[in-house]
Design a protein around this motif. Structure first.
Motif, PDB file in Angstrom:
ATOM      1  N   ASN A 129       0.837  -1.072   0.061  1.00  0.00           N
ATOM      2  CA  ASN A 129      -0.148   0.029   0.005  1.00  0.00           C
ATOM      3  C   ASN A 129       0.789   1.083   0.047  1.00  0.00           C
ATOM      4  O   ASN A 129       0.462   2.327   0.095  1.00  0.00           O
ATOM      5  CB  ASN A 129      -0.982  -0.055   1.215  1.00  0.00           C
ATOM      6  CG  ASN A 129      -2.020  -1.021   1.189  1.00  0.00           C
ATOM      7  OD1 ASN A 129      -2.727  -1.401   0.166  1.00  0.00           O
ATOM      8  ND2 ASN A 129      -1.943  -1.815   2.198  1.00  0.00           N
ATOM      9  N   SER A 130       2.145   1.093  -0.483  1.00  0.00           N
ATOM     10  CA  SER A 130       3.084   2.293  -0.391  1.00  0.00           C
ATOM     11  C   SER A 130       2.205   3.425  -1.336  1.00  0.00           C
ATOM     12  O   SER A 130       2.037   3.066  -2.578  1.00  0.00           O
ATOM     13  CB  SER A 130       4.264   1.879  -0.731  1.00  0.00           C
ATOM     14  OG  SER A 130       5.266   2.984  -1.184  1.00  0.00           O
ATOM     15  N   GLU A 131       2.293   4.597  -0.935  1.00  0.00           N
ATOM     16  CA  GLU A 131       1.914   5.650  -1.773  1.00  0.00           C
ATOM     17  C   GLU A 131       2.793   5.828  -3.104  1.00  0.00           C
ATOM     18  O   GLU A 131       2.257   6.234  -4.048  1.00  0.00           O
ATOM     19  CB  GLU A 131       1.832   6.861  -1.036  1.00  0.00           C
ATOM     20  CG  GLU A 131       0.965   7.133   0.079  1.00  0.00           C
ATOM     21  CD  GLU A 131      -0.487   7.250  -0.580  1.00  0.00           C
ATOM     22  OE1 GLU A 131      -0.768   7.206  -1.675  1.00  0.00           O
ATOM     23  OE2 GLU A 131      -1.455   7.519   0.189  1.00  0.00           O
ATOM     24  N   ALA A 132       3.986   5.524  -2.970  1.00  0.00           N
ATOM     25  CA  ALA A 132       4.981   5.504  -4.041  1.00  0.00           C
ATOM     26  C   ALA A 132       4.646   4.687  -5.229  1.00  0.00           C
ATOM     27  O   ALA A 132       5.230   4.858  -6.351  1.00  0.00           O
ATOM     28  CB  ALA A 132       6.497   5.408  -3.654  1.00  0.00           C
ATOM     29  N   ILE A 133       4.002   3.522  -5.040  1.00  0.00           N
ATOM     30  CA  ILE A 133       3.733   2.387  -5.928  1.00  0.00           C
ATOM     31  C   ILE A 133       2.941   2.962  -7.126  1.00  0.00           C
ATOM     32  O   ILE A 133       3.054   2.935  -8.222  1.00  0.00           O
ATOM     33  CB  ILE A 133       3.353   0.909  -5.541  1.00  0.00           C
ATOM     34  CG1 ILE A 133       4.439   0.327  -4.539  1.00  0.00           C
ATOM     35  CG2 ILE A 133       2.539   0.063  -6.294  1.00  0.00           C
ATOM     36  CD1 ILE A 133       4.011  -0.817  -3.734  1.00  0.00           C
ATOM     37  N   PRO A 134       1.560   3.482  -6.724  1.00  0.00           N
ATOM     38  CA  PRO A 134       0.750   4.077  -7.874  1.00  0.00           C
ATOM     39  C   PRO A 134       1.278   5.329  -8.550  1.00  0.00           C
ATOM     40  O   PRO A 134       1.167   5.384  -9.852  1.00  0.00           O
ATOM     41  CB  PRO A 134      -0.713   4.441  -7.162  1.00  0.00           C
ATOM     42  CG  PRO A 134      -0.196   4.419  -5.772  1.00  0.00           C
ATOM     43  CD  PRO A 134       0.923   3.510  -5.522  1.00  0.00           C
ATOM     44  N   VAL A 135       2.230   6.001  -7.829  1.00  0.00           N
ATOM     45  CA  VAL A 135       2.956   7.161  -8.568  1.00  0.00           C
ATOM     46  C   VAL A 135       3.862   6.514  -9.541  1.00  0.00           C
ATOM     47  O   VAL A 135       3.988   7.154 -10.600  1.00  0.00           O
ATOM     48  CB  VAL A 135       3.553   7.800  -7.457  1.00  0.00           C
ATOM     49  CG1 VAL A 135       4.910   8.830  -8.187  1.00  0.00           C
ATOM     50  CG2 VAL A 135       2.700   8.502  -6.572  1.00  0.00           C
ATOM     51  N   ASN A 336      11.292   8.563  -6.474  1.00  0.00           N
ATOM     52  CA  ASN A 336      11.065   9.079  -8.035  1.00  0.00           C
ATOM     53  C   ASN A 336      11.512   7.787  -8.973  1.00  0.00           C
ATOM     54  O   ASN A 336      11.994   8.217 -10.050  1.00  0.00           O
ATOM     55  CB  ASN A 336      12.195  10.027  -8.204  1.00  0.00           C
ATOM     56  CG  ASN A 336      11.636  11.373  -7.499  1.00  0.00           C
ATOM     57  OD1 ASN A 336      10.447  11.806  -7.536  1.00  0.00           O
ATOM     58  ND2 ASN A 336      12.457  11.901  -6.574  1.00  0.00           N
ATOM     59  N   VAL A 337      11.127   6.462  -8.381  1.00  0.00           N
ATOM     60  CA  VAL A 337      11.441   5.359  -9.373  1.00  0.00           C
ATOM     61  C   VAL A 337      10.575   5.712 -10.679  1.00  0.00           C
ATOM     62  O   VAL A 337      10.816   5.316 -11.876  1.00  0.00           O
ATOM     63  CB  VAL A 337      10.984   4.123  -8.712  1.00  0.00           C
ATOM     64  CG1 VAL A 337      11.062   3.076  -9.847  1.00  0.00           C
ATOM     65  CG2 VAL A 337      11.658   3.808  -7.704  1.00  0.00           C
TER      66      VAL A 337
END
Length: 432
Positions: A129-135, A336-337
């Motif tokens: 559920n990391s916020e960075a994944i959908p980003v 920033n992936v």
């Protein structure tokens, strides 16, 4: 029991605003599976050329067909006239899912206490559920290698697909033990050690690495002889590298250290991947002669030495490729992936070329991870990790219109987009 049911119902109502599901036009949208026919697109297969006015059939999470006369029976048809289908991009080295906010220690879960912890499984630390994944997904990146950081042997990295409720669901089939090769270079501008101290520290670290390796060899030998061994998880994991059950991912950057690492593994008969390799361009011929593949990056970075050209990092992948090195690209990022396409774009512009740069974030990392039969190109029988774009995904002017991961249609929503939509036309509801 009734009171408990009421409490559960109240809790679920309270949690509704926080569920990781996009809400669009009153409907809840989340990743959904099914049979999809992507019609009339330009398909950039990577391995078999570019196919005009072609369709791709997705069924049971796989690419079930690529062609011009595919059956629409039972499929949800998506007309992609004027658009392009690419394989989902693969980032060969990140902290995604294991680190949320780098500056907040409570959200950093990619390192263990100790210098030798190869048994630390990064997969167990992944937060789906990391916020960075959908980003990351909305930029066309569907798969990443998440790796540990820390001591000499900090843990075991894992390749994950960016969709799933649990780490095990996200696991994409590759693991590797990470080694931070002892560095003979300064740790940065604030490293005040003398040259003698740097040399002594490097020699001690190499001595420690050799002793640890010998212990692992002995452990593996005794295990092979059926000996009863005490619980020793560190050696148990390193023994898998020696037995070629797992590869060794060697993080190394300075030119001299790269040469030392190549020499160090020469007689060890293990599967090796070099990671980072910032100064690979300085010793590209030596790397090519070793036959060891490289995952390099970040590309959008400063030169390692003040005397280097401004574009040393940009040109690094292309120079290694020209020397005959198998090269994949990584961001080495967390938040920033999402910028992986632009790291590849810089490599393309500074000598690698667009076609090879695209391979460096698709089929080449798949080959390096031993998963080219599943990922990295658009071919029948491969996992349906696909990206639909209005143009070249390396161009900032192109938009990602659809993302499919293991056949799931992924909603193009994330925290950034929701905040943008919220504040684009603010309606505070206040009569002030």
């Amino acid at each position: 029991m009734k009171r408990m049911n009421k409490n559960i119902f109240a809790f679920l109502l309270a949690m509704l605003p926080f569920m990781a599901v996009a809400q669009i036009d009153g409907e809840f949208i989340k990743p959904r599976t099914g049979t999809f026919l992507l019609k009339n697109a330009t398909v950039v297969t990577v391995t078999n050329g570019t196919l005009e006015n072609t369709s791709v059939l997705i069924k049971d999470g796989m690419i079930a067909g690529v062609g011009t006369n595919l059956s629409e029976a039972g499929a949800e048809v998506v007309d992609l006239t004027g658009m392009f289908i690419y394989p989902g991009m693969i980032d060969g080295g990140t902290s995604l899912g294991a680190v949320e906010v780098s500056s907040v220690a409570e959200t950093v879960d990619n390192r263990e206490i100790g210098n030798v912890t190869p048994n630390m499984q990064i997969l167990t630390t992944i937060n789906p559920n990391s916020e960075a994944i959908p980003v990351t997904r909305v930029s066309g990146v569907t798969t990443v290698l998440t790796k540990p950081d820390g001591g000499l042997f900090p843990g075991t990295a894992a390749l994950i697909n960016l969709n799933g409720y649990t780490p095990d669901q996200m696991y994409a089939g590759f693991k590797g033990v990470v080694m931070n090769f002892p560095s003979s270079a300064r740790r940065g501008r604030f490293d005040r050690r003398s040259d003698d101290d740097i040399k002594k520290d490097n020699e001690k670290a190499l001595k420690d690495a050799n002793e640890i390796w010998e212990n692992a060899k002995n452990f593996n030998s005794l295990k092979g002889q059926g000996a009863t061994l005490q619980y020793y998880p560190e050696m148990e994991q390193l023994a898998k590298v020696i037995a070629k059950e797992l590869p060794l991912l060697i993080e190394v950057n300075a030119a001299g250290d790269i040469k030392n690492a190549i020499e160090w593994v020469k007689d060890k008969d293990v599967n090796v991947i070099l990671m980072g390799v910032d100064e690979g361009w300085r010793v590209a011929d030596e790397i090519a002669a070793s036959g060891i593949p490289v995952i390099t990056g970040p590309v959008q970075d400063l030169p390692t030495r003040d005397s280097d050209r401004y574009d040393a990092a940009y040109a690094n992948p292309g120079k290694m490729l020209a020397a005959g090195v198998k090269v994949a690209i990584r961001t080495n990022e967390t938040e920033n992936v999402r910028n992986l396409p632009f790291h590849a774009a810089y490599a393309a512009a500074y000598g690698m070329g667009k076609e090879e740069a695209l391979k460096a974030v698709t089929i080449v990392p798949a080959e390096i991870f031993g998963l080219a039969d599943k990922y990295g190109s658009i071919e029948e029988g491969k996992v349906a990790n696909l990206v639909v774009a209005t143009g070249d995904p390396f161009e900032t002017s192109s938009d990602i219109m659809h993302v499919f991961i293991e056949g799931y249609r992924i909603p193009l929503s994330n925290r950034h987009i929701r905040l943008y939509q919220e504040f684009l036309e603010r309606d505070p509801g206040l009569n002030k």
